[in-house]
Design a protein around this motif. Sequence first.
Motif, PDB file in Angstrom:
ATOM      1  N   GLN A 132      27.167  94.258  26.593  1.00 34.02           N
ATOM      2  CA  GLN A 132      28.459  94.907  26.382  1.00 34.02           C
ATOM      3  C   GLN A 132      29.336  94.738  27.621  1.00 34.02           C
ATOM      4  N   VAL A 133      29.550  93.486  28.000  1.00 36.19           N
ATOM      5  CA  VAL A 133      30.373  93.158  29.160  1.00 36.19           C
ATOM      6  C   VAL A 133      31.305  92.011  28.775  1.00 36.19           C
TER       7      VAL A 133
ATOM      8  N   TYR B 233      34.238  93.565  32.894  1.00 38.74           N
ATOM      9  CA  TYR B 233      34.581  94.926  32.496  1.00 38.74           C
ATOM     10  C   TYR B 233      33.527  95.446  31.522  1.00 38.74           C
ATOM     11  N   ALA B 234      33.273  96.753  31.590  1.00 33.26           N
ATOM     12  CA  ALA B 234      32.274  97.388  30.729  1.00 33.26           C
ATOM     13  C   ALA B 234      32.882  97.767  29.388  1.00 33.26           C
ATOM     14  N   THR B 235      32.160  97.457  28.321  1.00 30.78           N
ATOM     15  CA  THR B 235      32.518  97.911  26.971  1.00 30.78           C
ATOM     16  C   THR B 235      31.320  98.639  26.386  1.00 30.78           C
ATOM     17  N   GLY B 236      31.502  99.185  25.175  1.00 34.47           N
ATOM     18  CA  GLY B 236      30.384  99.836  24.505  1.00 34.47           C
ATOM     19  C   GLY B 236      29.986 101.157  25.124  1.00 34.47           C
TER      20      GLY B 236
ATOM     21  N   LEU C 140      29.686 107.095  28.907  1.00 31.20           N
ATOM     22  CA  LEU C 140      28.339 106.822  29.394  1.00 31.20           C
ATOM     23  C   LEU C 140      27.981 105.363  29.156  1.00 31.20           C
ATOM     24  N   GLY C 141      27.417 104.718  30.164  1.00 35.44           N
ATOM     25  CA  GLY C 141      26.994 103.329  30.061  1.00 35.44           C
ATOM     26  C   GLY C 141      25.541 103.164  30.457  1.00 35.44           C
TER      27      GLY C 141
ATOM     28  N   GLY D 154      30.406 100.506  39.749  1.00 31.29           N
ATOM     29  CA  GLY D 154      31.626  99.871  40.230  1.00 31.29           C
ATOM     30  C   GLY D 154      32.359  99.068  39.173  1.00 31.29           C
ATOM     31  N   MET D 155      31.734  98.800  38.041  1.00 32.91           N
ATOM     32  CA  MET D 155      32.380  98.033  36.960  1.00 32.91           C
ATOM     33  C   MET D 155      33.406  98.934  36.263  1.00 32.91           C
TER      34      MET D 155
END
Length: 420
Positions: free
Chosen positions: A4-5, A13-16, A55-56, A65-66
Amino acid sequence: MANQVITVDRKKYATGLFWQPVASGFVARTYARSLAHSVDGKLNLYTDYRAMVGLGSRRVGHHSGMHSAAAEIMDSMTEYSSFLGVFQTGNLFYLVAVRNGIILQDRLFDSEVAARNEYMRLATIPDWAALFAPSSWGAPRAVERSLSDIITGRAPAALRNISMFRVGMAQIAIIALFLLFGVYLFRGPIAQMMSPRPQVSTINPELAAEYKRQIEEKNKELDAAFDIKKVTPPEPLSMPYDNLPNPMTRAQLCYRAIGFLMQPISGWNQTSVECGEEYAVAKLRRDFGTLADFYNVAGDLMPGVFVTENSENALSVRATLPAMDMVASRDERDAATIVRDVYSLFQSIDDDVQIGVVTDNVTNGVESVYLDVVEIAASSKLIPQQFMEIFQEFGGVYMTRCEWDATRRIWNYEVIIYAK
């Protein structure tokens, strides 16, 4: 779980992320830790943004840091409080849905068909301020936008570790594994340094043959990794009328959910309650009560709800609707016949109704099907169960929204019927 990036302008960038509004009185990290324990203990990263926590997990490629892609997009679209969009990035499709300033969906798909199906499902929710989708989809009212145009990297929503103790232990474990791996990797040279150099005549020929065989197999695996993958056939078309709840079950569920949120709270007045696709949301306005009064009473009357403080005098209370069994249903009449029959039914009960016909495009990326959908909007004194009895002779019926207007003391309904 899938990665999920996404990468935009060479930055990841973080997704999901799993998003929830922060409960009143909670510190973001404390609330994130409590939420992670109750949802999934493997959620070990969090970010806070606009009274929400996301939450990741490192399992899906996230790291401290993402930045959050959903927060970046919200920061660029401050003019919209509600929007739904799918953005293509390489061979992946990123879907984000924001409703009344709350992130409902934040997900990366590796399948265009899956992304489109989820977009079409959410697009049936009324009153989106803006819609974004690839132009090839032909989605009504949607425009295509590029992620590089709306993601700036400046939104203050970077992931942080939920538990500092786990971070320290993880760093120690990584260093230990690195040392063990180094010892294992260089065990041959170390052994040679610690023992006399063997003569060629003492090498076991069977071991040499086995080593050669392993090298050849590894080379074959590497060669196969660069072969062009076979083209898989597209998934069958997923028709929306194949997954509809029973109309009366849906009406009863909305009626109970609205009753649950309309419980009297001293000093606060419910102005309206809406039952949507996934949530029921009540809006309250302060009379003579206080916020402390509300939380003291609401926690017992409405356990499990999420509260949003829109202002010091206005609140929104949201309850998640339970899942319902789905069935396939479609009316065998064409759109024009359905419109005529619905008008006749409402004329027989001497009530006003607004009816329109729209075309829904269903595709799997290869083939497309256009469906006629009859849209119905009406205000009535009838409760949801009584109102949906009007449509008992029709198939393919779905109540997309119902609202109780406590000020006018009237019900507002939106219903769709899938025509042949």
